[in-house]
Design a protein around this motif. Structure first.
Motif, mmCIF file in Angstrom:
data_model
loop_
_atom_site.group_PDB
_atom_site.id
_atom_site.type_symbol
_atom_site.label_atom_id
_atom_site.label_comp_id
_atom_site.label_asym_id
_atom_site.label_seq_id
_atom_site.Cartn_x
_atom_site.Cartn_y
_atom_site.Cartn_z
ATOM 1 N N LEU A 255 0.831 -1.207 0.000
ATOM 2 C CA LEU A 255 0.000 0.000 0.000
ATOM 3 C C LEU A 255 0.865 1.256 0.000
ATOM 4 C CD1 LEU A 255 -2.746 1.369 0.162
ATOM 5 C CD2 LEU A 255 -2.674 1.088 2.656
ATOM 6 N N ARG A 256 1.949 1.226 0.742
ATOM 7 C CA ARG A 256 2.837 2.390 0.791
ATOM 8 C C ARG A 256 3.440 2.663 -0.588
ATOM 9 N NH1 ARG A 256 8.154 2.219 2.211
ATOM 10 N NH2 ARG A 256 7.842 0.147 3.123
ATOM 11 N N TYR A 257 3.871 1.607 -1.283
ATOM 12 C CA TYR A 257 4.401 1.785 -2.637
ATOM 13 C C TYR A 257 3.317 2.330 -3.569
ATOM 14 C CZ TYR A 257 8.116 -1.389 -0.999
ATOM 15 O OH TYR A 257 9.142 -1.963 -0.293
ATOM 16 N N ALA A 258 2.101 1.789 -3.439
ATOM 17 C CA ALA A 258 1.000 2.219 -4.307
ATOM 18 C C ALA A 258 0.602 3.659 -4.023
ATOM 19 C CB ALA A 258 -0.200 1.292 -4.134
ATOM 20 N N GLU A 259 0.612 4.054 -2.752
ATOM 21 C CA GLU A 259 0.265 5.436 -2.397
ATOM 22 C C GLU A 259 1.298 6.417 -2.936
ATOM 23 O OE1 GLU A 259 -2.295 4.798 1.736
ATOM 24 O OE2 GLU A 259 -0.121 5.036 1.838
ATOM 25 N N THR A 260 2.576 6.031 -2.877
ATOM 26 C CA THR A 260 3.631 6.885 -3.426
ATOM 27 C C THR A 260 3.462 7.033 -4.943
ATOM 28 O OG1 THR A 260 5.175 6.183 -1.691
ATOM 29 C CG2 THR A 260 6.122 7.181 -3.668
ATOM 30 N N SER A 262 0.674 6.626 -6.558
ATOM 31 C CA SER A 262 -0.582 7.348 -6.775
ATOM 32 C C SER A 262 -0.373 8.853 -6.684
ATOM 33 C CB SER A 262 -1.634 6.902 -5.763
ATOM 34 O OG SER A 262 -2.830 7.634 -5.914
ATOM 35 N N ALA A 263 0.445 9.272 -5.733
ATOM 36 C CA ALA A 263 0.713 10.705 -5.570
ATOM 37 C C ALA A 263 1.357 11.298 -6.822
ATOM 38 C CB ALA A 263 1.617 10.928 -4.356
ATOM 39 N N ARG A 264 2.102 10.493 -7.553
ATOM 40 C CA ARG A 264 2.782 10.968 -8.760
ATOM 41 C C ARG A 264 1.899 10.842 -9.995
ATOM 42 N NH1 ARG A 264 7.819 12.148 -10.716
ATOM 43 N NH2 ARG A 264 8.672 12.022 -8.615
ATOM 44 N N THR A 265 1.041 9.809 -10.037
ATOM 45 C CA THR A 265 0.302 9.505 -11.273
ATOM 46 C C THR A 265 -1.189 9.813 -11.185
ATOM 47 O OG1 THR A 265 -0.141 7.211 -10.581
ATOM 48 C CG2 THR A 265 1.909 7.642 -11.799
ATOM 49 N N GLY A 266 -1.740 9.886 -9.970
ATOM 50 C CA GLY A 266 -3.180 10.096 -9.828
ATOM 51 C C GLY A 266 -3.994 8.815 -9.854
ATOM 52 N N VAL A 267 -3.365 7.668 -10.092
ATOM 53 C CA VAL A 267 -4.082 6.391 -10.135
ATOM 54 C C VAL A 267 -4.349 5.921 -8.706
ATOM 55 C CG1 VAL A 267 -4.061 4.022 -11.013
ATOM 56 C CG2 VAL A 267 -2.902 5.840 -12.289
ATOM 57 N N ARG A 268 -5.570 5.479 -8.420
ATOM 58 C CA ARG A 268 -5.951 5.060 -7.067
ATOM 59 C C ARG A 268 -5.095 3.889 -6.585
ATOM 60 N NH1 ARG A 268 -11.007 2.678 -5.782
ATOM 61 N NH2 ARG A 268 -11.115 1.919 -7.922
ATOM 62 N N PRO A 269 -4.655 3.917 -5.325
ATOM 63 C CA PRO A 269 -3.898 2.779 -4.789
ATOM 64 C C PRO A 269 -4.650 1.460 -4.897
ATOM 65 C CG PRO A 269 -3.670 4.671 -3.339
ATOM 66 C CD PRO A 269 -4.692 5.048 -4.360
ATOM 67 N N ALA A 270 -5.951 1.461 -4.591
ATOM 68 C CA ALA A 270 -6.735 0.228 -4.654
ATOM 69 C C ALA A 270 -6.747 -0.339 -6.064
ATOM 70 C CB ALA A 270 -8.164 0.481 -4.176
ATOM 71 N N PHE A 271 -6.820 0.535 -7.060
ATOM 72 C CA PHE A 271 -6.842 0.077 -8.447
ATOM 73 C C PHE A 271 -5.473 -0.481 -8.852
ATOM 74 C CE2 PHE A 271 -6.567 1.052 -13.085
ATOM 75 C CZ PHE A 271 -7.558 0.168 -13.511
ATOM 76 N N ILE A 272 -4.404 0.190 -8.442
ATOM 77 C CA ILE A 272 -3.048 -0.295 -8.734
ATOM 78 C C ILE A 272 -2.861 -1.697 -8.157
ATOM 79 C CG2 ILE A 272 -0.583 0.065 -8.332
ATOM 80 C CD1 ILE A 272 -1.211 3.087 -8.149
ATOM 81 N N LEU A 273 -3.233 -1.861 -6.892
ATOM 82 C CA LEU A 273 -3.034 -3.146 -6.217
ATOM 83 C C LEU A 273 -3.945 -4.223 -6.804
ATOM 84 C CD1 LEU A 273 -2.643 -1.971 -2.508
ATOM 85 C CD2 LEU A 273 -0.855 -2.585 -4.144
ATOM 86 N N ALA A 274 -5.132 -3.829 -7.285
ATOM 87 C CA ALA A 274 -6.035 -4.801 -7.892
ATOM 88 C C ALA A 274 -5.443 -5.357 -9.191
ATOM 89 C CB ALA A 274 -7.389 -4.155 -8.171
ATOM 90 N N VAL A 275 -4.901 -4.468 -10.032
ATOM 91 C CA VAL A 275 -4.269 -4.923 -11.270
ATOM 92 C C VAL A 275 -3.060 -5.796 -10.948
ATOM 93 C CG1 VAL A 275 -3.117 -4.197 -13.405
ATOM 94 C CG2 VAL A 275 -5.063 -2.893 -12.545
ATOM 95 N N HIS A 397 9.495 -1.124 -7.667
ATOM 96 C CA HIS A 397 9.713 -0.719 -9.053
ATOM 97 C C HIS A 397 8.546 -1.176 -9.932
ATOM 98 C CE1 HIS A 397 14.376 -0.774 -8.294
ATOM 99 N NE2 HIS A 397 13.699 -0.053 -7.410
ATOM 100 N N ALA A 398 8.089 -2.417 -9.707
ATOM 101 C CA ALA A 398 6.994 -2.964 -10.503
ATOM 102 C C ALA A 398 5.703 -2.181 -10.282
ATOM 103 C CB ALA A 398 6.789 -4.440 -10.160
ATOM 104 N N ILE A 399 5.414 -1.858 -9.029
ATOM 105 C CA ILE A 399 4.195 -1.102 -8.710
ATOM 106 C C ILE A 399 4.264 0.293 -9.328
ATOM 107 C CG2 ILE A 399 2.963 0.027 -6.802
ATOM 108 C CD1 ILE A 399 3.508 -2.514 -5.147
ATOM 109 N N THR A 400 5.424 0.914 -9.267
ATOM 110 C CA THR A 400 5.590 2.246 -9.870
ATOM 111 C C THR A 400 5.400 2.186 -11.379
ATOM 112 O OG1 THR A 400 7.144 2.868 -8.113
ATOM 113 C CG2 THR A 400 7.158 4.195 -10.126
ATOM 114 N N ALA A 401 5.998 1.180 -12.010
ATOM 115 C CA ALA A 401 5.855 1.020 -13.457
ATOM 116 C C ALA A 401 4.396 0.816 -13.836
ATOM 117 C CB ALA A 401 6.687 -0.172 -13.931
#
Length: 466
Positions: A255-260, A262-275, A397-401
């Motif tokens: 979640l911390r990686y996804a939130e970071t 998200s702050a840069r891209t605007g994509v929701r953390p929940a959506f990032i983690l779901a994909v 790195h993967a989550i950011t990508a």
């Protein structure tokens, strides 16, 4: 023949109204359904007022009374949302029926137009078939023959007009079909919002009931209730988040990686983690290749220099004589990536091609990037994380990508439709619907949205509502 042509051309050029979709009631719908649209306006205002009350209560001090009031306001907001969305669905259902009727009429005109063109072409062919000898030996007199030639000239003109009108009607049909697709998307969004709101009501009611029971029985202090919430949050953070081809990480870290990101891209953390979660599941399902025990190695599952060379020889297409063919060279990209990480290409787990579906394998790491796509994002990942060489098998790195890619696909708006479309494109490279029909990535998009809702409701919300 001329009368038929005039009737057909007139019928094809009758005006067709095209209206745009708006956020609430489009102008044409408001004119047609004034009472329903007025009710929708009232419900949306009620929903807005309920949300304002939720925002106001957020700023109050913690305690049983304020928490119960906050939950009551959340329930009211969700219930108002359900009412407004049900109203929108009713309006959309009527509008969809109207759009479909227009499309049926236009399709009918296209069929008639094609039939008329066929008739004209047959008539033209009959006239063209006259030879000089046939003209001389024909039982027709010369005046009858020249009447036919006049008919030929008018037929040629009518044919040109008919082709132009047919193209116009086809364009109108495509416009109506696009409008229909948008309305169906809006209907799907409203239905998804209702299901989410229902679950919010269910959860908030259960929590409110628990707080009321504790408060009335004086079984616990409010501090003890908060301590229970914190213990639940710690348990959620410590849960293992399974990732493909690497060790699982704690959900709190994911979640911390996804939130970071998200702050840069605007994509929701929940959506990032779901994909991410769904990609890991799919990657495991299609099987692993390139490990020491696997029969298929990286050279067998990826297109390489030969494939890409043939693509260029064919004029940047694979519809040519040179094969095997591919628009990309993943083999060379994979070698470059592994060299940059000082790792061997041999033995590194990669996804196999999907059995029964044309295509290649070779997707890497938990985010399942193919090598050529990963190279496209390498510099952006390095810049976002302020690192040297990004690693497809590093979870951060993967989550950011993934977040960067999903943002480019339109998920940064955090709109339900755009998120689902981004998921479809992430999976198949195409939108969820193609020419009005379900595309190859639709089921993927639907599943990802369901997972995102579950992650938000069951994991992220409890952590944010301490």
């Amino acid at each position: 023949m001329k009368k038929f042509l005039i009737f057909l051309i007139v019928s094809l050029v009758l005006p067709v109204s095209i209206t745009a979709q708006s956020a609430t009631c489009p102008s044409d719908v408001r004119a047609r359904e004034p009472v329903a649209c007025a009710e929708l306006d009232r419900l949306l205002k009620e929903e807005s007022e309920a949300q304002k009350e939720v925002d106001r209560l957020k700023g109050l001090g913690a305690g049983f009374t304020s928490d119960i009031a906050f939950l009551t306001a959340k329930i009211n907001t969700a219930q108002a949302n359900i009412k407004s969305k049900n109203n929108q669905i009713a309006l959309l259902t009527k509008d969809i029926a109207i759009k479909q009727s227009k499309i049926n009429v236009l399709d009918g005109r296209i069929v008639k137009g094609k039939q008329a063109i066929a008739a004209i072409l047959r008539k033209t062919n009959d006239i063209n078939s006259y030879s000089l000898l046939e003209t001389v030996l024909s039982d027709k007199n010369l005046s009858e023959f020249f009447v036919d030639m006049d008919a030929y000239a008018s037929t040629e003109e009518a044919l040109g007009n008919l082709f132009a009108e047919l193209r116009s009607v086809k364009a109108l049909t495509e416009t109506e079909k696009a409008a229909l697709a948008k309305k169906r998307e809006a209907e799907a969004v409203a239905k998804a919002a209702i299901e989410t709101a229902k679950k919010q009501v269910e959860i908030a009611n259960a929590e409110k009931k628990t707080l009321l029971a504790i408060n009335n029985a004086n079984k616990k202090t409010y501090e003890q209730v908060v301590a229970d919430r914190q213990a639940k949050a710690a348990k959620i953070r410590a849960e293992l988040f399974q990732l493909l081809d690497i060790k699982p990480i704690e959900f709190g870290d994911a979640l911390r990686y996804a939130e970071t990101a998200s702050a840069r891209t605007g994509v929701r953390p929940a959506f990032i983690l779901a994909v991410l979660q769904y990609e890991s599941k799919l990657g495991a399902n299609v099987g692993r290749c390139n490990r020491p025990q696997d029969a298929k190695k990286w050279q067998d599952i990826m297109p390489g220099p030969l494939h890409y060379s043939n693509y260029l020889k064919n004029g940047k297409t694979c519809n040519g004589p040179n094969s095997p063919c591919s628009y990309r060279d993943d083999q060379s990209a994979f070698v470059r990536i592994m060299n940059s990480l000082s790792r061997s290409t041999e033995g590194t787990p990669l996804s196999c091609p999907i059995v029964g579906i044309p295509g290649w394998g070779g997707a890497m790491g938990p985010a399942q990037f193919i090598p050529t796509t990963w190279e496209m994002f390498q510099s952006k990942i390095s810049q976002a994380l302020n690192i040297g060489t990004p690693d497809p098998w590093n979870p951060e790195h993967a989550i950011t990508a993934m977040a960067l890619y999903l943002s480019e696909l339109g998920a940064g708006t955090q709109d339900w439709t755009n998120e689902r479309t981004a998921a479809c494109k992430y999976n198949s490279g195409r939108t969820c619907y193609i020419n009005g029909k379900a595309g190859p990535g639709l089921s993927y998009g639907v599943n990802v949205m369901a997972i995102a809702e579950s992650i938000q409701r069951d994991k992220i919300d409890p952590l944010q509502n301490l």
